[in-house]
Design an enzyme around this catalytic site. Structure first.
Site, PDB file in Angstrom:
ATOM      1  N   HIS A 148       0.837  -1.204   0.000  1.00 36.03           N
ATOM      2  CA  HIS A 148       0.000   0.000   0.000  1.00 36.03           C
ATOM      3  C   HIS A 148       0.870   1.251   0.000  1.00 36.03           C
ATOM      4  CE1 HIS A 148      -3.048  -2.704   2.193  1.00 36.03           C
ATOM      5  NE2 HIS A 148      -3.523  -2.503   0.975  1.00 36.03           N
ATOM      6  N   LYS A 182     -16.962  -6.226   5.356  1.00 41.13           N
ATOM      7  CA  LYS A 182     -15.791  -6.830   5.996  1.00 41.13           C
ATOM      8  C   LYS A 182     -15.832  -6.582   7.491  1.00 41.13           C
ATOM      9  CE  LYS A 182     -12.555  -6.224   2.138  1.00 41.13           C
ATOM     10  NZ  LYS A 182     -11.253  -5.654   1.752  1.00 41.13           N
ATOM     11  N   ARG A 189      -2.567  -6.112  -8.087  1.00 38.47           N
ATOM     12  CA  ARG A 189      -1.489  -7.073  -7.845  1.00 38.47           C
ATOM     13  C   ARG A 189      -1.476  -8.173  -8.889  1.00 38.47           C
ATOM     14  NH1 ARG A 189      -3.690  -6.995  -2.756  1.00 38.47           N
ATOM     15  NH2 ARG A 189      -4.524  -9.037  -3.229  1.00 38.47           N
ATOM     16  N   SER A 212      -3.002  -7.729   2.423  1.00 41.92           N
ATOM     17  CA  SER A 212      -3.389  -7.594   3.833  1.00 41.92           C
ATOM     18  C   SER A 212      -3.836  -8.919   4.413  1.00 41.92           C
ATOM     19  CB  SER A 212      -4.507  -6.557   3.976  1.00 41.92           C
ATOM     20  OG  SER A 212      -4.034  -5.279   3.697  1.00 41.92           O
TER      21      SER A 212
END
Length: 171
Positions: A26, A50, A99, A137
């Site tokens: 990040h 989440k 990614r 993460s």
């Protein structure tokens, strides 16, 4: 009659995410986005889908700690639609990290929806640096949960917070 230049308007980018936890990946995207924005607002989302490990306030503090004295980056939590925050900030672009190819379909759909909701807002996709591409993460949380070494993946403040969170064993 001479033409007067228009007033300077800084290019504001918003880099939004849950950042739970904030990783070196990040930070890489955040810092490199300063190459095309005068100001970057890191917007910590309260994603209702989440269950975060850290509160929004904790995540904001972790990011602020990792920024140090970089005055062109602002960190704040937000609720609601990202396009509304972008309007409030006068932002002209959203920064998103990709990614893997698997990230693209969802991000592409979100970019189109955001453009529909706010036609003046562009989405800029950035690929992480080679040394941070593999960091996510969720992987950091998993390694930390089982006592693995995450020192190369996150800021020391985040590593300490994760160690404390999982001190009593896997959650």
């Amino acid at each position: 009659m001479t033409d007067t230049p228009p007033p300077f308007r800084p290019k504001v980018a918003v880099y939004a995410g849950s950042f739970d936890p904030f990783t070196h990946g990040h930070a890489d995207i955040m810092r490199r986005s300063l190459a095309f924005a005068d100001r970057v607002v890191v917007a910590v989302a309260n994603n209702i889908n989440k269950k975060p490990l850290f509160t929004a306030e904790e995540r904001v503090a972790f990011i602020a700690e990792s920024i140090g004295t970089e005055s062109r980056i602002e960190v704040r939590a937000f609720n609601g639609l990202l396009v509304n925050l972008a309007r409030e900030l006068g932002a002209t672009m959203l920064v998103r990290g990709l990614r893997a190819v698997s990230d693209f379909e969802f991000e592409y759909q979100m970019a189109l929806l955001n453009r529909h909701l706010h036609p003046g807002l562009e989405t800029v996709f950035m690929v992480p640096s080679n040394d941070t591409t593999y960091i996510s993460s969720s992987m950091v949380r998993e390694v930390a949960r089982f006592g693995g070494d995450i020192g190369a993946l996150v800021h020391p403040t985040v590593a300490r917070a994760l160690a404390e969170r999982f001190a009593s064993g896997p959650v």
